[in-house]
Design a protein around this motif. Structure first.
Motif, mmCIF file in Angstrom:
data_model
loop_
_atom_site.group_PDB
_atom_site.id
_atom_site.type_symbol
_atom_site.label_atom_id
_atom_site.label_comp_id
_atom_site.label_asym_id
_atom_site.label_seq_id
_atom_site.Cartn_x
_atom_site.Cartn_y
_atom_site.Cartn_z
ATOM 1 N N MET A 249 0.829 -1.203 0.000
ATOM 2 C CA MET A 249 0.000 0.000 0.000
ATOM 3 C C MET A 249 0.868 1.259 0.000
ATOM 4 O O MET A 249 0.545 2.251 -0.668
ATOM 5 N N PHE A 250 1.985 1.227 0.733
ATOM 6 C CA PHE A 250 2.921 2.352 0.706
ATOM 7 C C PHE A 250 3.454 2.562 -0.711
ATOM 8 O O PHE A 250 3.512 3.689 -1.211
ATOM 9 N N ILE A 251 3.866 1.468 -1.332
ATOM 10 C CA ILE A 251 4.420 1.570 -2.686
ATOM 11 C C ILE A 251 3.367 2.076 -3.654
ATOM 12 O O ILE A 251 3.657 2.897 -4.550
ATOM 13 N N LEU A 252 2.125 1.610 -3.508
ATOM 14 C CA LEU A 252 1.040 2.057 -4.388
ATOM 15 C C LEU A 252 0.809 3.558 -4.237
ATOM 16 O O LEU A 252 0.618 4.274 -5.235
ATOM 17 N N GLY A 253 0.834 4.049 -2.985
ATOM 18 C CA GLY A 253 0.651 5.486 -2.772
ATOM 19 C C GLY A 253 1.732 6.308 -3.439
ATOM 20 O O GLY A 253 1.447 7.329 -4.077
ATOM 21 N N TYR A 254 2.998 5.866 -3.319
ATOM 22 C CA TYR A 254 4.094 6.578 -3.979
ATOM 23 C C TYR A 254 3.983 6.481 -5.503
ATOM 24 O O TYR A 254 4.290 7.439 -6.222
ATOM 25 N N SER A 255 3.558 5.341 -5.989
ATOM 26 C CA SER A 255 3.476 5.152 -7.433
ATOM 27 C C SER A 255 2.418 6.047 -8.064
ATOM 28 O O SER A 255 2.620 6.610 -9.146
ATOM 29 N N TYR A 277 -1.137 5.896 3.767
ATOM 30 C CA TYR A 277 -0.083 5.296 2.949
ATOM 31 C C TYR A 277 0.204 6.251 1.784
ATOM 32 O O TYR A 277 -0.667 6.442 0.922
ATOM 33 N N PRO A 278 1.391 6.823 1.723
ATOM 34 C CA PRO A 278 2.455 6.785 2.731
ATOM 35 C C PRO A 278 2.131 7.697 3.915
ATOM 36 O O PRO A 278 1.279 8.575 3.811
ATOM 37 N N GLU A 279 2.839 7.484 5.003
ATOM 38 C CA GLU A 279 2.575 8.263 6.211
ATOM 39 C C GLU A 279 2.962 9.725 6.036
ATOM 40 O O GLU A 279 2.286 10.628 6.521
ATOM 41 N N GLU A 280 4.054 9.963 5.349
ATOM 42 C CA GLU A 280 4.532 11.327 5.133
ATOM 43 C C GLU A 280 4.776 11.536 3.644
ATOM 44 O O GLU A 280 5.876 11.321 3.147
ATOM 45 N N PRO A 281 3.743 11.925 2.913
ATOM 46 C CA PRO A 281 3.923 12.165 1.472
ATOM 47 C C PRO A 281 4.920 13.290 1.228
ATOM 48 O O PRO A 281 5.086 14.197 2.035
ATOM 49 N N LEU A 282 5.579 13.206 0.077
ATOM 50 C CA LEU A 282 6.619 14.182 -0.237
ATOM 51 C C LEU A 282 6.056 15.566 -0.514
ATOM 52 O O LEU A 282 6.742 16.554 -0.381
#
Length: 303
Positions: A249-255, A277-282
């Motif tokens: 789920m973290f990877i999906l959010g970043y993707s 997800y992610p906890e702290e987006p960029l």
């Protein structure tokens, strides 16, 4: 006596002549009126016929023009969207992404770099072991299949992004999730984006760049020390024998560059009930919400 007899005859002749003139005048006036009315009516009819003829001529020209334009656009769209259905080499995937994703948005830049990273970061052959759910090894066909999935994702992404009406968007979602084949293709495109994200971060780690800690956790596992292992041991099983784990789920959010807010029903009344997800987006990414009962199966809430 003779003069006396002729007077009545002259009066009779005079009355006869006067009556004849009166009758003639009564006949002449209606005739003139009818003639005038006929001239006016004929002029109106001729004007109407001229206008009708001009209108018909205009619509005929418009019909021919529209027919010509429609024919041209049909040919243009057929040339634009008709693809070679045969499976080509991986170079076609590169040129396709470069041609279709010409913008400078983060998504367009990502899509242009995606096939190059996957094909050449560790050699182009390992991607052939990509599995489409229950469909295992597909060999060189994987490039053509992934191209269609990515093309479909781009189309759906564009349509949904431009849809502002809540009810129309809901109808589009219902239509989308009622087509199992279409839905699976979108899932494979998302898995492909996840694989790209893992590959890109892996390359960044090689040059000692700062990467999110979750990716270091991912590559520290024995089952996923590199993108190939991640694909073989985790990604290929998604959609076949398992769903998404938390790290997925973290990877999906970043993707997708979205912040996924998940309400964990089994953690109700605890601090872990709602997680991101992610906890702290960029950066300020858009947010979507999901529900889960066990961190494996997710539901889409309708607000």
């Amino acid at each position: 006596m003779k003069a006396t007899r002729s007077a009545p005859r002259e009066r009779e002749r005079s009355r006869t002549t006067s009556g004849s003139d009166q009758v003639h005048s009564w006949i002449l006036v209606p005739s003139q009126v009818l003639h005038a009315v006929w001239r006016i009516a004929r002029a109106s009819v001729m004007t109407a016929l001229s206008l009708l003829s001009a209108t018909l001529s205009y619509f005929r020209s418009l019909y021919l023009y529209l027919g010509h334009q429609l024919k041209w656009w049909i040919g243009y769209l057929q040339r634009k969207f008709k693809r070679n259905l045969s499976v080509e080499a991986e170079v076609d995937l590169l040129s396709y992404c470069a041609r279709e994703w010409k913008g400078e948005t983060p998504r367009a830049r990502l899509m242009r770099k995606l096939p190059e990273k996957l094909l050449f970061s560790q050699g182009c052959n390992w991607i052939q072991q990509y599995s489409f759910g229950p469909e295992k090894y597909t060999g060189s066909n994987v490039f053509g299949k992934l191209r269609k999935c990515v093309e479909l994702l781009k189309l759906q992404w564009t349509e949904f992004s431009g849809m502002r009406d809540y009810h129309k968007r809901g109808s589009m979602c219902n239509s989308l999730f009622s087509d199992a084949i279409l839905e699976c293709k979108l899932y494979e495109a998302l898995k492909f984006l996840m694989l790209y994200q893992v590959t890109e971060v892996y390359e960044q780690m090689k040059t000692n760049k700062i990467v999110p800690s979750l990716f270091r956790l991912l590559f520290s596992r024995e089952s996923s020390p590199d993108p190939l292992s991640f694909m073989m041991n985790h990604l290929n099983s998604i959609g076949d024998t398992c769903g998404l784990d938390q790290i997925d789920m973290f990877i999906l959010g970043y993707s997708l560059q979205v912040k996924i807010k998940v309400f964990r029903l089994f953690k109700f009344n605890s601090r872990d009930f709602a997680v991101y997800y992610p906890e702290e987006p960029l950066r300020e990414w858009p947010e979507i919400s999901l529900l889960t009962e066990n961190d494996h199966q997710y539901h889409i809430p309708v607000f």
